[in-house]
Motif scaffolding. Structure first.
Motif, mmCIF file in Angstrom:
data_model
loop_
_atom_site.group_PDB
_atom_site.id
_atom_site.type_symbol
_atom_site.label_atom_id
_atom_site.label_comp_id
_atom_site.label_asym_id
_atom_site.label_seq_id
_atom_site.Cartn_x
_atom_site.Cartn_y
_atom_site.Cartn_z
ATOM 1 N N SER A 55 0.827 -1.212 0.000
ATOM 2 C CA SER A 55 0.000 0.000 0.000
ATOM 3 C C SER A 55 0.857 1.257 0.000
ATOM 4 C CB SER A 55 -0.934 0.006 1.216
ATOM 5 O OG SER A 55 -0.198 -0.010 2.426
ATOM 6 N N LEU A 97 1.032 4.435 -2.612
ATOM 7 C CA LEU A 97 0.840 5.820 -2.163
ATOM 8 C C LEU A 97 2.060 6.687 -2.464
ATOM 9 C CD1 LEU A 97 -0.979 5.204 1.247
ATOM 10 C CD2 LEU A 97 -1.966 6.060 -0.887
ATOM 11 N N GLU A 117 2.105 9.932 -4.765
ATOM 12 C CA GLU A 117 2.640 11.193 -4.250
ATOM 13 C C GLU A 117 3.683 11.767 -5.211
ATOM 14 O OE1 GLU A 117 4.326 13.009 -0.014
ATOM 15 O OE2 GLU A 117 4.542 10.868 -0.453
ATOM 16 N N LEU A 123 -4.472 10.724 -4.980
ATOM 17 C CA LEU A 123 -3.677 10.365 -3.808
ATOM 18 C C LEU A 123 -4.552 10.269 -2.566
ATOM 19 C CD1 LEU A 123 -1.042 9.918 -2.253
ATOM 20 C CD2 LEU A 123 -0.725 12.415 -2.234
ATOM 21 N N THR A 130 -7.146 7.264 -2.753
ATOM 22 C CA THR A 130 -6.499 5.962 -2.546
ATOM 23 C C THR A 130 -6.079 5.785 -1.091
ATOM 24 O OG1 THR A 130 -5.665 6.039 -4.821
ATOM 25 C CG2 THR A 130 -4.634 4.452 -3.330
ATOM 26 N N LEU A 131 -5.554 6.831 -0.502
ATOM 27 C CA LEU A 131 -5.140 6.763 0.907
ATOM 28 C C LEU A 131 -6.324 6.416 1.807
ATOM 29 C CD1 LEU A 131 -2.747 9.218 2.713
ATOM 30 C CD2 LEU A 131 -4.904 8.584 3.774
ATOM 31 N N TYR A 161 -7.357 2.732 1.511
ATOM 32 C CA TYR A 161 -6.461 1.873 2.288
ATOM 33 C C TYR A 161 -6.736 2.019 3.786
ATOM 34 C CZ TYR A 161 -3.512 0.601 -1.714
ATOM 35 O OH TYR A 161 -3.040 0.086 -2.891
ATOM 36 N N ALA A 169 0.276 7.078 6.831
ATOM 37 C CA ALA A 169 -0.703 7.835 6.058
ATOM 38 C C ALA A 169 -0.814 9.273 6.554
ATOM 39 C CB ALA A 169 -2.071 7.153 6.135
ATOM 40 N N ILE A 215 1.904 11.439 5.257
ATOM 41 C CA ILE A 215 1.639 11.860 3.879
ATOM 42 C C ILE A 215 0.746 13.090 3.877
ATOM 43 C CG2 ILE A 215 0.470 11.226 1.729
ATOM 44 C CD1 ILE A 215 1.427 8.387 2.123
#
Length: 276
Positions: free
Chosen positions: A96, A100, A104, A135, A138-139, A142, A163, A166
């Protein structure tokens, strides 16, 4: 005399004929047997090595192309979704994060050139918004997976920690309206942290897991760090939830639910203090 010699030669000729027949028959059988075996072997090899045109075409496609095909297929035929999902392995922290980090990078690379560095104006935001949405979306997908009750607690908190970092790295835009994506992401992550804490606390009460105090202390440090980076604006609720549900394992006083909203960020310091 001639009679004996002729009969002897005739006998020899007959013997030679008989011998040639005897020797010839097994040779033909051996050749026939050999041909059959080679034919069967050839068929077997051909069956193993033969590749379908479909397989060859799929191998020429890149990862993004295959993903688009699968997504398109699932959208057009939702009835096969469950069957296909059975063949897709559950994401790991490593897999994952690879996805990510790649998203990014695409987001960063989408920034238009600026001799003074990446811009934060409306024009720049319009250029990168699509990649930013990919981004964030998708984050969050997850995060939804890793905060399910079936995921082991350490895996859950590890993903949320990565996460949230990020989210910290996302830029702040000149126009505050453009910052709504980052703000909403923080709020969603706060909810995921709370959900993870509640799930883990529930499993601990039911005896599903055994977690030592050192591990809980590390979780507390991570959450306190994220709350500190955001100046207590977004993860205060998670901090209080953690203190209330898991704080007893590392010596933190349990908070009163009625006073939760009035607790100042100083309470975060109590969690940070347990880093020693």
């Amino acid at each position: 005399m001639f009679f004996h010699i002729g009969r002897k030669r005739r006998n020899e000729d007959e013997d030679m004929v008989d011998c040639s027949y005897i020797n010839k028959a097994p040779l033909q059988q051996r050749r026939s047997s050999k041909c059959i075996k080679l034919s069967e072997l050839k068929k077997q090899k051909t069956g193993v090595q033969k590749r379908s045109i479909r397989g060859a075409l799929l191998e020429t496609m890149d990862k993004d192309g295959l993903i688009n095909i699968i997504n398109s297929l699932l959208n057009k035929q939702p009835n096969i979704r469950q069957e296909i999902m059975q063949y897709i392995p559950a994401p790991t922290i490593s897999s994952s994060m690879n996805v990510l980090v790649d998203l990014e990078k695409k987001f960063i690379q989408s920034f238009p050139f600026n001799k003074n560095g990446p811009g934060t104006d409306d024009y720049t935001f319009s250029r990168v918004r699509e990649y930013l949405n990919d981004l964030i979306d998708t984050l969050l997908q997850y995060a939804n997976h890793f905060t399910s009750s079936q995921v082991f607690p350490s895996t859950c908190f590890s993903f949320l920690d990565h996460a949230t970092y990020i989210a910290h790295r996302l830029p702040n835009w000149d126009n505050d309206e453009n910052n709504s994506l980052k703000k909403n992401l923080y709020q969603d992550l706060n909810n995921f942290w709370k959900l993870a804490i509640q799930n883990i606390a529930s499993n601990l009460r039911q005896g599903e897991y055994y977690i030592n105090s050192e591990t809980v202390s590390e979780w507390a440090k991570s959450l306190a760090q994220h709350n500190s980076i955001t100046n207590g604006y977004y993860f205060n609720e998670s901090v209080h939830e953690f203190t209330s549900q898991l704080g007893y394992m590392i010596g933190l006083p349990e908070t009163n639910q009625e006073n939760t909203t009035s607790i100042t960020p100083l309470k975060t310091t109590s969690i940070v203090g347990d880093r020693r």
